[in-house]
Design a protein around this motif. Structure first.
Motif, PDB file in Angstrom:
ATOM      1  N   PHE A 239      42.283  32.152  42.293  1.00  0.00           N
ATOM      2  CA  PHE A 239      42.601  32.838  41.386  1.00  0.00           C
ATOM      3  C   PHE A 239      43.434  34.085  42.153  1.00  0.00           C
ATOM      4  O   PHE A 239      43.110  34.461  43.377  1.00  0.00           O
ATOM      5  N   THR A 240      44.931  34.461  41.857  1.00  0.00           N
ATOM      6  CA  THR A 240      45.383  35.388  42.612  1.00  0.00           C
ATOM      7  C   THR A 240      44.902  36.805  42.509  1.00  0.00           C
ATOM      8  O   THR A 240      43.957  37.013  41.642  1.00  0.00           O
ATOM      9  N   ALA A 243      45.569  38.442  39.139  1.00  0.00           N
ATOM     10  CA  ALA A 243      45.069  37.891  38.179  1.00  0.00           C
ATOM     11  C   ALA A 243      43.700  38.436  37.884  1.00  0.00           C
ATOM     12  O   ALA A 243      43.363  38.742  36.815  1.00  0.00           O
ATOM     13  N   ARG A 246      43.940  41.797  36.820  1.00  0.00           N
ATOM     14  CA  ARG A 246      44.185  41.947  35.247  1.00  0.00           C
ATOM     15  C   ARG A 246      43.145  41.382  34.586  1.00  0.00           C
ATOM     16  O   ARG A 246      42.832  42.212  33.266  1.00  0.00           O
ATOM     17  N   THR A 276      47.514  32.685  37.693  1.00  0.00           N
ATOM     18  CA  THR A 276      48.254  33.785  38.005  1.00  0.00           C
ATOM     19  C   THR A 276      47.911  34.773  36.723  1.00  0.00           C
ATOM     20  O   THR A 276      47.260  34.663  35.649  1.00  0.00           O
ATOM     21  N   THR A 277      48.598  36.014  37.111  1.00  0.00           N
ATOM     22  CA  THR A 277      48.401  36.905  35.671  1.00  0.00           C
ATOM     23  C   THR A 277      49.024  36.516  34.729  1.00  0.00           C
ATOM     24  O   THR A 277      48.508  36.855  33.336  1.00  0.00           O
ATOM     25  N   GLN A 279      49.010  33.348  33.202  1.00  0.00           N
ATOM     26  CA  GLN A 279      48.038  32.820  32.576  1.00  0.00           C
ATOM     27  C   GLN A 279      46.748  33.417  32.029  1.00  0.00           C
ATOM     28  O   GLN A 279      46.408  33.029  30.902  1.00  0.00           O
ATOM     29  N   VAL A 280      46.474  34.312  32.987  1.00  0.00           N
ATOM     30  CA  VAL A 280      45.449  35.358  31.982  1.00  0.00           C
ATOM     31  C   VAL A 280      46.026  35.991  30.838  1.00  0.00           C
ATOM     32  O   VAL A 280      45.224  36.132  29.709  1.00  0.00           O
TER      33      VAL A 280
END
Length: 532
Positions: A239-240, A243, A246, A276-277, A279-280
């Protein structure tokens, strides 16, 4: 022996460390062990699906494994069907307790008597626990999960018997050393349900033996990172940091939401690369649209009278009415997890904020027939000025009727405009909103992705503030411009829109509403003002 199954993020029922990614449960509530070791009776309360059952089940197993205590967690849920029939409730509770002890794999000398001793209805529970504690070579500790299931006279009876047994311990009568009531509500609700007042001075309350009321909190940001890192360590999928940040922003650490977002991304949509954000954001949208069971159960509460008395002023941004029952209502809604624990009252997290407005605005959305794709400009940007013009037409035609039909009438303007925005923006963009009791405004932030000249992904950012001009108040435009200025500062934007709904009796006729004008904020920004 077959290889172990891959772990996953759990969204249903208690967690199992063999199958689920999970944080060490008892570390979330270290005080509980201390109170048990001090032979205290206490309440653990928290909203649904925050880890109460997992935490207590783990603690019970750890205490029993140490050799001095026989600790068992059992559910009171089956006793809900008994209603006021306390004799039936006693039988159902004792059946659940026996199954829990037999399923724990204990040696025979720790198990309760079989059969339970007979007793007079209304006294059988205390008789059974007394006889078990008389035979058991260890101190008995009970974790009574889903205590909220007990109703009316059944709840009064069980609490009264627990109080009587607790007090008899000082006369060397055997009884559980510690009892923990685990459920949704705080101790004041159990006192009221058992016939006493909520204040701590009420000596008649069957549960004035409570020494502590603990609340299981949400995850901190670093705990979310720790939980998600378990997946990374197991699979290599990362997970970044953005992300994870977020996820915390959207959930404020609510455990079910934290797990549900990860499960939606990994299990449901089968994302294989770095998470990534974007996808969140997409997972958040799917969860809300699908009304997953946790979200749906919260949404169903919104029209309960005591919930509405709290949530309506929050959505409207007004101050709550000085009703004597408001404090109790607020405590109840906090126990549901809908609003923050600390003042001022505001919705607990952005996902709940969006869910609430979508649920309340569902009727309005059904009446919006505009095509969202028609608001996309040739360069891919979103035509917000046109959206506001189209809203004026919609408001003139439907606003008066929709306000009359809206159950949250005090917040009707905010709900209707947000429904319009949801319908037209959420197909390709993102809406963030902020509202709280007493703020007299609702802030809206629109984010719309579009392609740049070289095909890169750019983000259009627009800000809007909603105000309502109510009877007996001054024109809210000066305050609105100052508030919008501060909002634009925070977002580093140069312009925005202020929408003012006129709810005064002397407001212009509906067909004449919808005037646009340009105004200057205190810092010199040029903004659009719409009066409807």
């Amino acid at each position: 022996m077959p290889p172990p199954r891959a772990k996953y993020f759990n969204t249903t029922g208690p967690c199992d460390p063999r199958r689920h990614y999970m944080l060490p449960p008892t570390q979330r509530l270290p005080e509980a062990r201390v109170l048990v070791e001090m032979d205290r009776y206490f309440v653990l309360h928290a909203p649904r699906q925050t880890g109460k059952t997992t935490t207590l089940g783990t603690l019970a197993a750890e205490l029993t494994a140490e050799g001095d205590i026989a600790a068992v967690m059992f559910s009171c849920e089956r006793a809900k069907s008994a209603g006021d029939d306390y004799a039936a409730a006693e039988s159902l509770l004792l059946e659940s307790l026996r199954r829990a002890t037999e399923g724990a794999g204990w040696p025979p000398e720790l198990l309760p008597p079989d059969p339970w001793p007979q007793g007079t209805p209304g006294g059988r529970f205390i008789s059974a626990l007394t006889e078990w504690c008389r035979r058991c070579p260890r101190r008995v500790v009970l974790f009574m999960d889903e205590i909220d299931a007990l109703q009316g006279n059944s709840l009064v009876s069980i609490l009264s018997q627990l109080r009587e047994g607790h007090n008899a311990r000082h006369e060397s009568q055997p009884f559980p050393a510690s009892v923990v009531l685990c459920g949704l509500r705080d101790v004041r609700d159990y006192k009221i349900a058992s016939g006493g007042a909520a204040d701590r001075y009420n000596a008649a309350s069957p549960f004035n033996i409570i020494r502590k009321s603990l609340r299981l909190g949400d995850f901190a940001a670093d705990q979310i990172a720790e939980l998600y890192d378990q997946h990374t360590q197991a699979t290599g999928q990362e997970f970044t940091k953005d992300a994870v940040d977020r996820v915390f922003e959207l959930t404020q650490g609510q455990p079910w939401l934290v797990n549900a977002l990860a499960d939606e991304i990994i299990t449901e949509t089968r994302v294989t690369g770095t998470i990534t954000t974007g996808q969140v954001e997409d997972a958040k949208e799917r969860l809300i649209k699908a009304r997953a069971i946790h979200l749906d159960s919260l949404a169903a509460r919104l029209h309960e009278p005591r919930v509405k008395r709290v949530m309506e002023p929050i959505v409207a941004g007004t101050f709550p009415h000085t009703d004597p029952t408001f404090s109790s209502d607020l405590s109840y809604v906090r126990d549901l997890g809908l609003v923050t624990q600390k003042p001022p009252p505001q919705v607990a997290n952005p996902i709940y904020q969006e869910l609430i407005l979508r649920v309340l605005g569902d009727l309005t959305e059904q009446n919006i027939h505009a095509d969202p794709h028609s608001f996309v400009l040739p360069d891919g940007r979103f035509d917000l000025p046109r959206l506001l013009r189209e809203f004026v037409v919609f408001w003139r035609e439907h606003g008066e009727i929709l306000i009359q039909q809206e159950g949250y009438r005090e917040a009707a303007c905010q709900i209707i405009l947000m429904a319009f925005l949801h319908r037209l923006v959420n197909g390709g963009g993102y809406l963030d909103r902020e509202y709280a009791a007493g703020t007299k405004r609702l802030d809206v932030f629109v984010r719309w992705p579009y392609p740049g000249p070289g095909g890169e992904r750019l983000m259009q950012r627009e800000a809007m503030e909603l105000k309502v001009w109510r009877a007996g108040e001054n024109d809210p435009m000066p305050d609105g411009l100052a508030q919008l200025d501060r909002y634009l500062d925070r977002l580093t934007l140069t312009t925005g829109a202020l929408v003012i709904f006129d709810r005064r009796p002397e407001a212009p006729p509906w067909r004449e509403r919808g005037g646009f004008e340009q105004a200057t904020t205190p810092s010199g920004r040029q903004v659009t003002v719409l009066r409807v």
